[in-house]
Motif scaffolding. Structure first.
Motif: not given
Length: 137
Positions: A125-126, A128-129, A131-135, A137
């Motif tokens: 989960e951390r 994925a978060a 990755r989302r932040k880096n993209r 989202y």
């Protein structure tokens, strides 16, 4: 008995080693360790019962002295020296108390791990978060 004791220790070690990448595996292995220690506890209780030996009562002098020793000492060599001069029923009672103390500590560790997981998520989960932040989202 030897296998249950070894399994308990090994699962603690493996669970802690897995902690950096899998909270789920860590929690699972700590639970397996608790189960192995419960199996070992049952073996020692059976040992006393089958031989007609008394289990120390909570509050007894022996029980409280052993609980104190379990809190004050965390090295096997200390206890190995103690058991060399004790009869088998005393050793069984000593081990029962140490197993119960270890079980309590594992319970508290599982409680903390579960709370941390609920609050912070696991490794996946951390990641994925991040990755989302880096993209963005």
């Amino acid at each position: 008995m030897i296998q249950a004791a070894r399994s308990g220790k090994q699962n603690i070690v493996e669970g802690c080693a897995a902690a950096s990448t899998s909270s789920k595996t860590e929690i699972k292995l700590i639970n397996v360790a608790k189960a192995s220690l419960k199996e070992l506890l049952e073996d020692y209780e059976d040992y006393l019962r089958i031989r007609g030996k008394a289990r120390w009562d909570k509050g007894s002098v022996e029980y409280e002295a052993m609980r104190r020793l379990g809190r004050e000492h965390n090295d096997a060599s200390y206890f190995m020296a103690l058991i060399e001069t004790r009869p088998p029923e005393t050793i069984a009672n000593m081990v029962i108390i140490l197993i119960n103390q270890a079980d309590y500590l594992l319970f508290k560790q599982l409680e903390r791990l579960s709370n941390d997981f609920v609050k912070n998520g696991g490794f996946s989960e951390r990641m994925a978060a991040l990755r989302r932040k880096n993209r963005g989202y």
